[in-house]
Design an enzyme around this catalytic site. Structure first.
Site, PDB file in Angstrom:
ATOM      1  N   ASN A 109      48.477   1.608 -40.492  1.00 36.98           N
ATOM      2  CA  ASN A 109      48.912   2.609 -41.466  1.00 36.98           C
ATOM      3  C   ASN A 109      48.965   3.953 -40.738  1.00 36.98           C
ATOM      4  O   ASN A 109      47.925   4.538 -40.445  1.00 36.98           O
ATOM      5  CB  ASN A 109      47.908   2.642 -42.634  1.00 36.98           C
ATOM      6  CG  ASN A 109      48.240   3.733 -43.638  1.00 36.98           C
ATOM      7  OD1 ASN A 109      49.264   4.402 -43.542  1.00 36.98           O
ATOM      8  ND2 ASN A 109      47.355   3.918 -44.602  1.00 36.98           N
ATOM      9  N   LYS A 161      49.979   6.748 -41.804  1.00 35.94           N
ATOM     10  CA  LYS A 161      49.755   7.900 -42.696  1.00 35.94           C
ATOM     11  C   LYS A 161      50.786   9.004 -42.399  1.00 35.94           C
ATOM     12  O   LYS A 161      51.912   8.691 -42.052  1.00 35.94           O
ATOM     13  CB  LYS A 161      48.302   8.367 -42.579  1.00 35.94           C
ATOM     14  CG  LYS A 161      47.312   7.205 -42.811  1.00 35.94           C
ATOM     15  CD  LYS A 161      45.886   7.636 -42.966  1.00 35.94           C
ATOM     16  CE  LYS A 161      45.007   6.389 -43.184  1.00 35.94           C
ATOM     17  NZ  LYS A 161      43.606   6.697 -43.411  1.00 35.94           N
ATOM     18  N   GLU A 175      43.580   7.476 -50.477  1.00 36.76           N
ATOM     19  CA  GLU A 175      44.106   8.849 -50.317  1.00 36.76           C
ATOM     20  C   GLU A 175      45.114   9.156 -51.424  1.00 36.76           C
ATOM     21  O   GLU A 175      45.218  10.295 -51.864  1.00 36.76           O
ATOM     22  CB  GLU A 175      44.728   9.007 -48.923  1.00 36.76           C
ATOM     23  CG  GLU A 175      43.644   9.059 -47.851  1.00 36.76           C
ATOM     24  CD  GLU A 175      44.051   8.496 -46.505  1.00 36.76           C
ATOM     25  OE1 GLU A 175      45.256   8.310 -46.254  1.00 36.76           O
ATOM     26  OE2 GLU A 175      43.136   8.219 -45.694  1.00 36.76           O
ATOM     27  N   GLU A 177      39.071  -1.351 -48.572  1.00 38.78           N
ATOM     28  CA  GLU A 177      38.853  -0.146 -47.765  1.00 38.78           C
ATOM     29  C   GLU A 177      37.781   0.716 -48.431  1.00 38.78           C
ATOM     30  O   GLU A 177      38.087   1.530 -49.312  1.00 38.78           O
ATOM     31  CB  GLU A 177      40.156   0.660 -47.663  1.00 38.78           C
ATOM     32  CG  GLU A 177      41.272  -0.063 -46.960  1.00 38.78           C
ATOM     33  CD  GLU A 177      42.231   0.903 -46.257  1.00 38.78           C
ATOM     34  OE1 GLU A 177      42.578   0.624 -45.105  1.00 38.78           O
ATOM     35  OE2 GLU A 177      42.602   1.935 -46.843  1.00 38.78           O
ATOM     36  N   GLY A 219      38.386   6.942 -41.878  1.00 37.68           N
ATOM     37  CA  GLY A 219      38.508   8.144 -41.048  1.00 37.68           C
ATOM     38  C   GLY A 219      37.173   8.801 -40.719  1.00 37.68           C
ATOM     39  O   GLY A 219      37.128   9.925 -40.240  1.00 37.68           O
ATOM     40  N   SER A 227      37.861   2.703 -40.287  1.00 39.32           N
ATOM     41  CA  SER A 227      37.322   2.914 -38.939  1.00 39.32           C
ATOM     42  C   SER A 227      37.303   1.643 -38.086  1.00 39.32           C
ATOM     43  O   SER A 227      36.349   1.399 -37.344  1.00 39.32           O
ATOM     44  CB  SER A 227      35.928   3.555 -39.004  1.00 39.32           C
ATOM     45  OG  SER A 227      36.006   4.837 -39.613  1.00 39.32           O
TER      46      SER A 227
HETATM   47  P1  13P Z   1      40.939   4.707 -40.405  1.00 41.19           P
HETATM   48  O1  13P Z   1      41.152   3.459 -39.590  1.00 41.19           O
HETATM   49  O2  13P Z   1      41.459   5.937 -39.732  1.00 41.19           O
HETATM   50  O3  13P Z   1      39.516   4.836 -40.867  1.00 41.19           O
HETATM   51  O4  13P Z   1      41.825   4.558 -41.733  1.00 41.19           O
HETATM   52  C1  13P Z   1      41.754   3.401 -42.479  1.00 41.19           C
HETATM   53  C2  13P Z   1      42.814   3.425 -43.503  1.00 41.19           C
HETATM   54  O5  13P Z   1      42.783   4.221 -44.421  1.00 41.19           O
HETATM   55  C3  13P Z   1      43.928   2.460 -43.375  1.00 41.19           C
HETATM   56  O6  13P Z   1      44.722   2.453 -44.505  1.00 41.19           O
END
Ligand code: 13P
Length: 250
Positions: free
Chosen positions: A10, A12, A97, A167, A173, A213
């Site tokens: 992802n 983002k 998010e 998640e 993150g 993460s």
């Molecule tokens: P991270 O791997 O940066 O923690 O993000 C996970 C995420 O939100 C994937 O959709």
């Protein structure tokens, strides 16, 4: 039949169109492990260019969100048929998010799941508890209400290969991943809920990804858990070596 693992990136709100095409190309060219499915989710802006770069490769493309109407006067939105026509096969729905910053709810997640299925897109439905909820031992209740809300009115036959991504919000993150045991336990709960709400066949066939993460160093521990069918990777998917490192950890 064993569920095939899926590693999804992802991206983002990162990378220009040119950077996205470049990264997608690197993933496709350097990918060695053909035993897993691989998918990338660029911004809506880069979707068509990335899909066109990846055509003929095994790497699939997902959108990060969709609106539930197909077409119309909805400034700033993108609907399922447009996403499908741009070359995506999957769509992420209900990411924390989106829930946190854009007021999305179980109800809108449900509308999006239905719209994705109608457009021929495989939904990747994200669920997960916040830290305070985990600390109050509410994880299963939160997962249940997110799943029930987003899948309300759906029948077992119409799920279109639905994928669930667990998640935990506190792991996204933050560098704090769920332990393999915590992830496996949450996935087992999600799978048992799917069996109760739909049937055993759906529960057995549905891929449940872990996200939060995931890095090359912790991927093997998570991905060898019996209930973990892959990963939804954020930060580490922006770097080709880290992303491929996760894929090679399987
Ligand atoms: P991270 O791997 O940066 O923690 O993000 C996970 C995420 O939100 C994937 O959709």
């Amino acid at each position: 039949m064993a569920r095939r693992k899926l590693i999804a990136g992802n991206w983002k709100m990162h990378k220009t169109v040119a950077e996205s095409v470049g990264l997608a190309g690197q993933v496709a060219t350097e990918l060695k492990n053909r035993q897993v499915d691989v998918l990338v989710a660029p911004t809506a802006l880069a979707l068509a260019a990335v899909a066109s770069r990846l055509a003929g490769t095994p790497v699939m493309v997902a959108a990060q969100n969709l609106f539930w109407e197909d077409h119309g006067a909805y400034t700033g939105e993108v609907g399922g048929p447009l996403i499908r026509a741009a070359g995506a096969s999957h769509v992420i729905i209900g990411h924390s998010e989106r829930r946190q910053f854009f007021g999305e709810s179980e109800k809108t997640a449900g509308l999006r799941v239905a719209a994705a299925l109608a457009a021929g897109l495989v939904p990747i439905l994200c669920v997960g508890e916040a830290l305070a909820e985990r600390e109050k031992d509410q994880t299963e209740g939160v997962l249940e209400s997110q799943l029930a809300g987003a899948l309300a009115g759906m029948g077992a036959a119409g799920l279109g290969g639905l994928i669930v991504a667990y998640e935990p919000v506190w792991a996204i993150g933050t560098g704090l991943n769920a332990s393999p045991e915590q992830a496996n336990q949450a996935h087992a709960f999600i799978r048992s809920w799917l069996a109760y709400r739909f049937d055993k066949k759906v529960a057995k066939a549905t891929r449940i990804l872990y996200g939060g993460s995931v890095k090359p160093a912790n991927a093997a521990g998570l991905l060898t858990q019996s209930e973990v069918d892959g990963a939804l990777v954020g930060g580490a998917s922006l770097n080709v070596h880290d992303f491929l490192g996760i894929i090679e950890a399987i």
